[in-house]
Design a protein around this motif. Structure first.
Motif, short mmCIF file in Angstrom:
data_model
loop_
_atom_site.label_atom_id
_atom_site.label_comp_id
_atom_site.label_asym_id
_atom_site.label_seq_id
_atom_site.Cartn_x
_atom_site.Cartn_y
_atom_site.Cartn_z
N MET A 1 17.53 -27.65 59.03
CA MET A 1 16.35 -28.47 58.68
C MET A 1 15.66 -27.57 57.48
SD MET A 1 15.51 -31.25 60.30
CE MET A 1 13.81 -31.52 60.63
N ASP B 1 5.45 -29.49 57.02
CA ASP B 1 6.14 -30.85 57.28
C ASP B 1 7.39 -30.82 57.05
OD1 ASP B 1 3.43 -32.35 57.92
OD2 ASP B 1 3.27 -31.94 55.71
N PRO B 2 8.65 -31.48 58.02
CA PRO B 2 10.02 -31.52 57.72
C PRO B 2 10.19 -32.51 56.62
CG PRO B 2 9.27 -32.67 59.69
CD PRO B 2 8.11 -32.14 59.49
N VAL B 3 11.26 -32.21 56.12
CA VAL B 3 11.58 -32.99 54.79
C VAL B 3 12.71 -34.00 55.28
CG1 VAL B 3 12.90 -32.81 52.63
CG2 VAL B 3 11.50 -30.98 53.20
N GLN B 4 12.11 -35.17 55.00
CA GLN B 4 13.19 -36.48 55.52
C GLN B 4 14.49 -36.11 54.82
OE1 GLN B 4 12.37 -38.55 57.61
NE2 GLN B 4 10.33 -37.76 57.75
N GLN B 5 15.66 -36.03 55.66
CA GLN B 5 17.04 -36.02 55.41
C GLN B 5 17.48 -37.34 54.97
OE1 GLN B 5 18.61 -32.94 54.90
NE2 GLN B 5 16.64 -32.06 55.72
N TYR C 1 11.57 -27.43 55.31
CA TYR C 1 10.05 -27.86 55.73
C TYR C 1 9.35 -27.41 54.36
CZ TYR C 1 11.82 -27.58 60.60
OH TYR C 1 12.27 -27.62 61.43
N ALA D 1 19.95 -40.53 54.93
CA ALA D 1 20.86 -41.04 55.82
C ALA D 1 22.43 -40.71 55.48
CB ALA D 1 20.73 -42.49 56.02
#
Length: 328
Positions: free
Chosen positions: A304, A319-323, A306, A325
């Motif tokens: 992950m 906040d987590p970085v959106q990976q 952040y 799809a």
């Protein structure tokens, strides 16, 4: 008149005839005298009758002439009166028309003056409304900008989990991390810093200075956003003092570096940080709303990333970085 003469002549002839029969042929002189006398009498009667008839005619003519003259005079008077009335009517009608038109013109001019005044008043009102509208638009733009600035998050750093080591039972032993400070555009400002920390709950300790909203709203050059100084990174299995240093006091924070030396204002902020934190009066002199230490934490997961962000009017968040799809 011819019938009367005929009757008289017949009567005369009869009289002469009768006298001739009576006198016989020897009395022709007497007969002539008698006939002449009777004839004179007849003529006299006829003349008198004619004069009487002529007088009647003359009187009739006079009467007719008088009536005609009266009629003609009345007609003339009527014609003259009618013409005068018609002329007077035409004259007065024109006068009335001119008067009415003049009155209408005066009313129209008054209305025009009134409308002109109203129009000028409306134009002034419209101009004022336009000025007010421009002011309101500017104020709204400022407000929108201020609201945007107040809610703007600046991405200051990226924390990437390189790997997580576990024992045979699956418990986390250590987390290998990579910390990179970012420029406003999101580019790396320096080489990433690598750390291996025990456990998987990670803390990032910081100093944060928050300014009054009025400075943020007008995008003040020095106080238009909160400032942050990354102090250290550590895990929950460590004492904060056992952590690793990120930015050193006295050095310009990487997140605000623009290629120049730290300003005197910034030097003062970090060198007197705890003074501002404990002395509200001193802080207010520089427009500081709050100065405090602040730590954000996250339980990391392998693979992950952040974002560590700072809100213009507030503090830090992680906040987590959106990976993206994965495509099949």
């Amino acid at each position: 008149m011819a019938e009367t003469i005929g009757d008289n002549c017949s009567t005369l002839a009869e009289t002469i005839g009768d006298n001739c029969s009576t006198l016989g042929g020897n009395n022709w002189g007497q007969l002539f005298y008698t006939g002449r006398k009777q004839l004179g009498t007849i003529v006299l009667h006829w003349v008198v009758q004619k004069e009487s008839d002529l007088g009647s005619v003359i009187e009739g003519v006079k009467t007719v002439n008088s009536a005609v003259r009266t009629l003609l005079l009345a007609s003339l008077v009527a014609v003259i009166g009618g013409g005068a009335y018609f002329g007077y009517s035409e004259y007065t009608a024109r006068e009335r028309l001119l008067t009415e038109q003049a009155e209408k013109l005066v009313v129209a001019e008054e209305q025009l003056v009134s409308l002109k005044g109203d129009l000028e008043s409306r134009l002034v009102e419209i101009e004022q409304l336009n000025v007010d509208l421009k002011v309101q638009i500017q104020e709204n733009e400022k407000l929108q900008t201020a609201m945007h600035l107040l809610k703007t998050d600046q991405r200051l750093a990226l924390l990437r989990v390189v790997g997580v080591k576990r024992n045979d039972e699956g418990d986390v032993l250590t987390s290998e991390l990579e910390f990179t400070e970012l420029a406003p555009a999101g580019d790396s400002m320096s080489a990433p810093k690598r750390f291996e920390l025990p456990g998987d709950v990670i803390y990032i300790d910081n100093w944060v200075v928050k300014f009054d909203d009025k400075y943020v709203e007008r995008a003040d050059i020095e106080r238009g956003t909160s400032l942050c100084l990354f102090r250290r990174i550590f895990s929950e299995q460590q004492m904060p003092t056992e952590g690793f240093s990120l930015d050193e006091v006295g050095m310009r924070p990487q997140a605000y570096a623009r290629g120049g030396a730290m300003t005197e204002f910034e030097k003062q902020l970090w060198s007197e940080f705890w003074e501002f934190a404990n002395n509200p009066t001193r802080a207010a002199e520089l427009g500081i709303r709050a100065a405090n230490g602040e730590a954000v934490s996250i339980k990391v997961r392998e693979g992950m990333q952040y974002n560590i962000s700072l809100r213009a009017s507030g503090g830090l968040s992680i906040d987590p970085v959106q990976q993206p799809a994965e495509s099949n």
